[in-house]
Design a protein around this motif. Sequence first.
Motif: not given
Length: 150
Positions: A114-128
């Motif tokens: 599990h990596w909550p820090a990564v799970d909680g961050i927004d996706l980069p603009p290119a992915a959005k």
Amino acid sequence: MAATYTEEQIARLMKHFTQACRAAGLKITHQRTEIYRQLLLVADHPSAETLHKRLLPMLPTISLDTVYRTLATLEQHGLVSRIQTAESQARFEAAHEPHHHLICSRCKRVLDFHWPAVDGIDLPPAAKQWGQVDSKTIVIYGICSNCATR
């Protein structure tokens, strides 16, 4: 390798599996149920071939093709997750909470983390901008400590 679920948790997850199959219009067959149960009982993320070998003592007439087709159907309905590996065989697990994977390049062992820090961050603009993201998972490859000390 045993999963970390208690008998009570397995019973609850099997009940959820049955409800999800009914909601998706899938027949609840003995083969589907046992394939899913086997994925709950182990934590080693088996390939379809490994799963087939483990199921043969309980289901002597089950074919490898049935295992592949069942896994594909369950994956399509979000009940099973496919883990793409650097090797040619995909590995499978019962779909549950979001998590990531560590894969040893030598022994091919797959571990959840599990990596909550990564799970909680927004996706980069290119992915959005790309479109609808249904899930995000990280796969980290390397050499596990067991293989490194050999």
